[in-house]
Scaffold this motif. Structure first.
Motif, PDB file in Angstrom:
ATOM      1  N   LEU A   9       0.823  -1.208   0.000  1.00 18.93           N
ATOM      2  CA  LEU A   9       0.000   0.000   0.000  1.00 18.93           C
ATOM      3  C   LEU A   9       0.858   1.258   0.000  1.00 18.93           C
ATOM      4  O   LEU A   9       0.514   2.254  -0.657  1.00 18.93           O
ATOM      5  N   PHE A  10       1.979   1.246   0.709  1.00 22.37           N
ATOM      6  CA  PHE A  10       2.878   2.397   0.713  1.00 22.37           C
ATOM      7  C   PHE A  10       3.492   2.612  -0.677  1.00 22.37           C
ATOM      8  O   PHE A  10       3.620   3.748  -1.142  1.00 22.37           O
ATOM      9  N   ILE A  11       3.886   1.510  -1.315  1.00 22.86           N
ATOM     10  CA  ILE A  11       4.455   1.624  -2.663  1.00 22.86           C
ATOM     11  C   ILE A  11       3.422   2.199  -3.620  1.00 22.86           C
ATOM     12  O   ILE A  11       3.716   3.115  -4.417  1.00 22.86           O
ATOM     13  N   ARG A  12       2.205   1.710  -3.541  1.00 24.34           N
ATOM     14  CA  ARG A  12       1.129   2.193  -4.412  1.00 24.34           C
ATOM     15  C   ARG A  12       0.808   3.655  -4.115  1.00 24.34           C
ATOM     16  O   ARG A  12       0.586   4.453  -5.026  1.00 24.34           O
ATOM     17  N   ARG A  13       0.786   4.017  -2.825  1.00 27.76           N
ATOM     18  CA  ARG A  13       0.500   5.402  -2.444  1.00 27.76           C
ATOM     19  C   ARG A  13       1.520   6.361  -3.037  1.00 27.76           C
ATOM     20  O   ARG A  13       1.160   7.390  -3.626  1.00 27.76           O
ATOM     21  N   ASP A  14       2.790   6.029  -2.886  1.00 25.38           N
ATOM     22  CA  ASP A  14       3.847   6.910  -3.398  1.00 25.38           C
ATOM     23  C   ASP A  14       3.777   7.028  -4.918  1.00 25.38           C
ATOM     24  O   ASP A  14       3.982   8.109  -5.478  1.00 25.38           O
ATOM     25  N   PHE A  15       3.490   5.925  -5.591  1.00 27.71           N
ATOM     26  CA  PHE A  15       3.402   5.935  -7.050  1.00 27.71           C
ATOM     27  C   PHE A  15       2.244   6.821  -7.514  1.00 27.71           C
ATOM     28  O   PHE A  15       2.397   7.658  -8.407  1.00 27.71           O
ATOM     29  N   VAL A  16       1.082   6.646  -6.883  1.00 28.52           N
ATOM     30  CA  VAL A  16      -0.102   7.410  -7.284  1.00 28.52           C
ATOM     31  C   VAL A  16       0.071   8.899  -6.994  1.00 28.52           C
ATOM     32  O   VAL A  16      -0.247   9.760  -7.826  1.00 28.52           O
ATOM     33  N   LEU A  17       0.588   9.221  -5.802  1.00 28.36           N
ATOM     34  CA  LEU A  17       0.753  10.627  -5.432  1.00 28.36           C
ATOM     35  C   LEU A  17       1.742  11.343  -6.343  1.00 28.36           C
ATOM     36  O   LEU A  17       1.552  12.507  -6.698  1.00 28.36           O
ATOM     37  N   LYS A  18       2.812  10.647  -6.713  1.00 27.00           N
ATOM     38  CA  LYS A  18       3.846  11.288  -7.515  1.00 27.00           C
ATOM     39  C   LYS A  18       3.377  11.596  -8.919  1.00 27.00           C
ATOM     40  O   LYS A  18       3.737  12.626  -9.493  1.00 27.00           O
ATOM     41  N   TYR A  19       2.570  10.727  -9.506  1.00 25.33           N
ATOM     42  CA  TYR A  19       2.188  10.903 -10.904  1.00 25.33           C
ATOM     43  C   TYR A  19       0.702  11.209 -11.094  1.00 25.33           C
ATOM     44  O   TYR A  19       0.192  11.124 -12.195  1.00 25.33           O
ATOM     45  N   LYS A  20       0.046  11.562  -9.993  1.00 24.71           N
ATOM     46  CA  LYS A  20      -1.346  11.977 -10.107  1.00 24.71           C
ATOM     47  C   LYS A  20      -1.431  13.290 -10.879  1.00 24.71           C
ATOM     48  O   LYS A  20      -0.663  14.221 -10.646  1.00 24.71           O
ATOM     49  N   GLN A  21      -2.359  13.384 -11.811  1.00 23.31           N
ATOM     50  CA  GLN A  21      -2.592  14.573 -12.630  1.00 23.31           C
ATOM     51  C   GLN A  21      -1.366  14.940 -13.472  1.00 23.31           C
ATOM     52  O   GLN A  21      -1.101  16.121 -13.714  1.00 23.31           O
ATOM     53  N   THR A  22      -0.595  13.951 -13.897  1.00 30.20           N
ATOM     54  CA  THR A  22       0.487  14.178 -14.854  1.00 30.20           C
ATOM     55  C   THR A  22       0.082  13.609 -16.203  1.00 30.20           C
ATOM     56  O   THR A  22      -0.702  12.657 -16.280  1.00 30.20           O
ATOM     57  N   VAL A  23       0.597  14.179 -17.267  1.00 27.43           N
ATOM     58  CA  VAL A  23       0.257  13.751 -18.617  1.00 27.43           C
ATOM     59  C   VAL A  23       1.023  12.490 -18.997  1.00 27.43           C
ATOM     60  O   VAL A  23       0.456  11.527 -19.518  1.00 27.43           O
ATOM     61  N   LEU A  24       2.323  12.469 -18.711  1.00 30.99           N
ATOM     62  CA  LEU A  24       3.165  11.361 -19.139  1.00 30.99           C
ATOM     63  C   LEU A  24       3.262  10.237 -18.118  1.00 30.99           C
ATOM     64  O   LEU A  24       3.607   9.111 -18.464  1.00 30.99           O
ATOM     65  N   GLY A  25       2.976  10.534 -16.861  1.00 29.78           N
ATOM     66  CA  GLY A  25       2.987   9.490 -15.835  1.00 29.78           C
ATOM     67  C   GLY A  25       4.339   8.820 -15.696  1.00 29.78           C
ATOM     68  O   GLY A  25       5.393   9.481 -15.648  1.00 29.78           O
TER      69      GLY A  25
END
Length: 257
Positions: A9-25
């Motif tokens: 869950l921590f890995i998923r949280r960091d991934f989602v927060l970092k690339y949330k609302q980005t075009v290229l992800g």
């Protein structure tokens, strides 16, 4: 193992927060080291004329920036453990080491994605006849990555434990860390370090694993046994000290913050 779901869950949280609302992800995982590799190839390879011991410039600089990015990511996450997770730590109990473990796993996933790009370059240069070849050191690559991760986390936990009380130290650390890349064999091989400054390869614990990776992938470069031993010794020292300070600080850092 008992908290493996929380680590996920921590890995998923960091991934989602970092690339949330980005075009290229996640494509930024590739853009950053690629852009750095091309810039370094032009500045240090073409303009400065630094030798890369027969390794094509793009391969040499991409490998260096990729591994330095892994070290930097692990260090930055560990450096921000207490301040970045103070709200969570103050409300819920769980083993605090879950956070640095998840940080290492997340950074390793990014590195594995970037390795795909490196393999693509590698196949191309082998196809056009470049004299690069893997060596038996490739089998030690996972251990080399583990050392880099443990070194970065040990150093980061030490800094994190101190900066919970002395916030201005973070500014100094960011400044010194930005300069430290140029004291590390990222944009040049160890062989390019002048003899008078060869001691730098011994006191900088990141030099040996970086050079070992180039030896593993390209069969090019050399690193002294003393430098490897010094690097491993410093890794153990920083990791043990970091864990001790981490456990001491987790008991009362909420009161300090």
């Amino acid at each position: 193992i008992e908290y493996k779901d929380l680590i996920y869950l921590f890995i998923r949280r960091d991934f989602v927060l970092k690339y949330k609302q980005t075009v290229l992800g996640p494509i930024w995982y590739f853009i950053s080291p690629l852009a750095s590799a091309f810039i370094y190839s032009f500045v240090f390879g073409k303009l400065a004329g630094l030798k890369t011991e027969g390794v094509p410039h793009i391969l040499f600089y991409y490998t260096g920036t990729m591994l330095w990015g892994f070290f930097s990511s692990c260090f930055g996450d560990a450096n921000n453990i207490f301040l970045g997770n103070s709200g969570l730590f103050g409300k819920v109990y769980f083993p605090r080491l879950v956070v640095p473990i998840s940080n290492i796993a997340g950074s390793a996933m990014k590195l594995l994605m970037q390795l795909v790009c490196l393999i693509g370059f590698y196949i191309y240069y082998v196809y056009i006849g470049e004299s690069i070849r893997p060596t038996w050191v490739c089998f030690l690559f996972p251990l080399i990555l583990l050392q880099i991760a443990l070194l970065a986390n040990g150093m980061g936990m030490i800094i994190s434990s101190i900066t919970t009380k002395y916030r201005d130290l973070r500014i100094l650390v960011d400044f010194v860390f930005g300069l430290s890349m140029y004291a590390t064999a990222v944009v040049y091989p160890i062989s390019q370090i002048p003899q008078n400054y060869s001691w730098l390869s011994y006191i900088n614990p990141v030099n040996a694993p970086l050079e070992l990776c180039r030896i593993a992938f390209f069969g090019s470069g050399s690193v002294a046994i003393g430098s490897i031993i010094s690097s491993i010794g410093q890794t153990v020292f920083f990791l043990v000290l970091g864990l001790v300070m981490f456990h001491q600080n987790e008991r009362n850092f909420i009161d300090v913050i």
